[in-house]
Write a protein that holds these residues in place. Sequence first.
Motif, mmCIF file in Angstrom:
data_model
loop_
_atom_site.group_PDB
_atom_site.id
_atom_site.type_symbol
_atom_site.label_atom_id
_atom_site.label_comp_id
_atom_site.label_asym_id
_atom_site.label_seq_id
_atom_site.Cartn_x
_atom_site.Cartn_y
_atom_site.Cartn_z
ATOM 1 N N SER A 1 97.807 82.334 56.699
ATOM 2 C CA SER A 1 97.688 81.892 58.085
ATOM 3 C C SER A 1 98.656 82.637 58.996
ATOM 4 O O SER A 1 98.350 82.885 60.154
ATOM 5 N N ARG A 2 99.813 83.061 58.437
ATOM 6 C CA ARG A 2 100.715 83.907 59.232
ATOM 7 C C ARG A 2 100.053 85.245 59.546
ATOM 8 O O ARG A 2 100.120 85.742 60.661
ATOM 9 N N GLN A 3 99.399 85.827 58.542
ATOM 10 C CA GLN A 3 98.705 87.108 58.755
ATOM 11 C C GLN A 3 97.626 86.951 59.822
ATOM 12 O O GLN A 3 97.415 87.824 60.641
ATOM 13 N N ARG A 4 96.941 85.821 59.789
ATOM 14 C CA ARG A 4 95.891 85.579 60.784
ATOM 15 C C ARG A 4 96.487 85.547 62.183
ATOM 16 O O ARG A 4 95.914 86.053 63.139
ATOM 17 N N LEU A 5 97.667 84.927 62.301
ATOM 18 C CA LEU A 5 98.335 84.876 63.604
ATOM 19 C C LEU A 5 98.655 86.282 64.093
ATOM 20 O O LEU A 5 98.445 86.616 65.256
ATOM 21 N N VAL A 6 99.170 87.100 63.187
ATOM 22 C CA VAL A 6 99.501 88.482 63.541
ATOM 23 C C VAL A 6 98.260 89.204 64.034
ATOM 24 O O VAL A 6 98.276 89.899 65.044
#
Length: 144
Positions: A121-126
Amino acid sequence: MELTSESSSSMRSKSGVGQVCDCGLPAKMFISKTARNPNRRFLGCELYKEGGNGHCKYFSWVDEEEVKGWPRRALVEAQAEINEKNKIISQLSTTIMELKGDLERNQLQKKKIDDMEAIVSRQRLVITGLTGLLVCAIGVIVLG
Ligand SMILES: [Zn+2]
């Protein structure tokens, strides 16, 4: 607007080009929508979009120097980074799937899966951020 021949010649240079396609029509500027050349400007036949038939094969990129504000290179790099992140996400998703398969056997994996999902989900935010940036840059290029 019939003014002088002077204004019509400056109109012509503004719209693009002075280039003539193989049909003998003034070349028209288009914006590329392909993944490989996103939002890159090119010259093509005036009949290019009218059904795709009857036009010639004239085609020419507009120099990258004409892209104002953001160099095309930066857009391509951003695109590449997004693609890279997408690849990571899909790898992580595969791993999560595998871990979930193991879950029945080993409940302790649960913590690990939660960690992996947090990473995804962090990668998605990026990616969301990068995509927003890209959209901004494209806006600058198209409008500015
Ligand atoms: Zn043509």
